[in-house]
Design a protein around this motif. Structure first.
Motif: not given
Length: 292
Positions: A118-119, A165, A173, A176, A248, A266-267
């Motif tokens: 997911d990155k 999103d 994600h 953050s 993502i 991502g995060l």
């Protein structure tokens, strides 16, 4: 004498050396591709297509600034819809979209997420130069105050962190990043967070519309005017911003002139969060100097 019968003495070895024998190398068979099967069927499992994504630092967006959104009356919308139905160009666009959707597996994004994580990439460490930066594309919708608007209208005139999103998984994600941005710039009137909640699936869009009061209750009141909900397909918007996988979450730094200057996915990592804060301060300082 030598050569008589019964003589056990060996004849002297010849001075010429025999050529060494070369053993043939064993033939190596090429490794056979392992084929996975669905259940007991004989159809092989399809390979996941490689993810197409942007290179960090590439300019994303559209070449020209989006026009200011104008609210159209229902009659004009119906007339425009009828013109689109009779338009050859619009029909060709619809046909191309149907062909694209047929060739794209419904589970492709999930397979892509499972195989690639997911990155997609680490966010760039610097802003996209002004002369290379592109503009934020249009995205109409309704805010949590039930006002019709466009994402460009919400971002115009301020240094903005745009959160995009499509799923609850992606929202984790983007939060953050937005949590750090809110903490650092909560007291600034020239900096803001804008949220875009997008649902492309028609069935899920109905559910999201019904859950509108719950979404409104979950968000702080100060964010209601900056929280946009869009129901429907946004393929041009996704392609312009380089959103490869809608599962993502993505964030974008938008300057006061609606140019996309930085992005991440991502995060958030600690270096990415620190970079976001530093670059946002730089954009806000340049905007204040321009006003003066």
């Amino acid at each position: 004498p030598a050569g008589k019968a019964g003589d056990n003495r060996k004849a002297p070895a010849s001075d010429s050396k025999a050529p060494p024998t070369v053993e043939a190398a064993p033939k190596v068979e090429p490794p056979q591709e392992k084929i996975e099967y669905f259940g007991n069927t004989r159809f092989p499992k399809p390979r996941p297509k490689p993810r197409r994504t942007i290179t960090p630092g590439d300019a994303v967006g559209q070449d020209a600034p989006a026009e200011k959104a104008e609210r159209q009356p229902l009659r004009r919308k119906v007339e425009q819809k009828m013109r689109d139905v009779l338009s050859r160009e619009k029909n060709l666009e619809t046909r191309a979209k149907i062909i694209h959707d047929i060739g794209h597996s419904y589970f492709q994004d999930i397979i892509d997420l499972r195989n690639n994580g997911d990155k997609l990439f680490e966010a760039p460490a610097r802003l996209i130069d002004t002369h290379r930066a592109k503009f934020l594309p249009s995205l109409p919708g309704r805010t949590l105050k039930w006002q019709s608007t466009d994402i460009t209208d919400l971002c115009r005139g301020k240094t903005t962190l745009l959160s995009v999103d499509f799923t609850k998984f992606g929202e984790r994600h983007t939060r953050s990043f937005t949590a750090v941005f809110d903490r650092e710039f909560a007291a600034s009137d020239d900096m803001q967070v804008v949220y875009a909640n997008i649902e492309e699936n028609p069935a899920k869009a109905v559910v999201l519309a019904l859950c509108f009061p719950f979404v409104k209750r979950a968000m702080p009141k100060k964010d209601h005017a900056n929280y946009l909900i869009h129901l429907g397909n946004v393929e041009p918007f996704r392609q312009a911003l380089g959103i490869a996988n809608p599962l993502i979450g993505y964030v974008f730094l938008i300057d006061a002139n609606m140019r996309v200057r930085w992005y991440a996915n991502g995060l958030a990592t600690e270096p990415e969060a620190a970079t976001m804060v530093r670059l946002a301060r730089s954009l806000a300082a340049k905007a204040s100097k321009t006003k003066q």
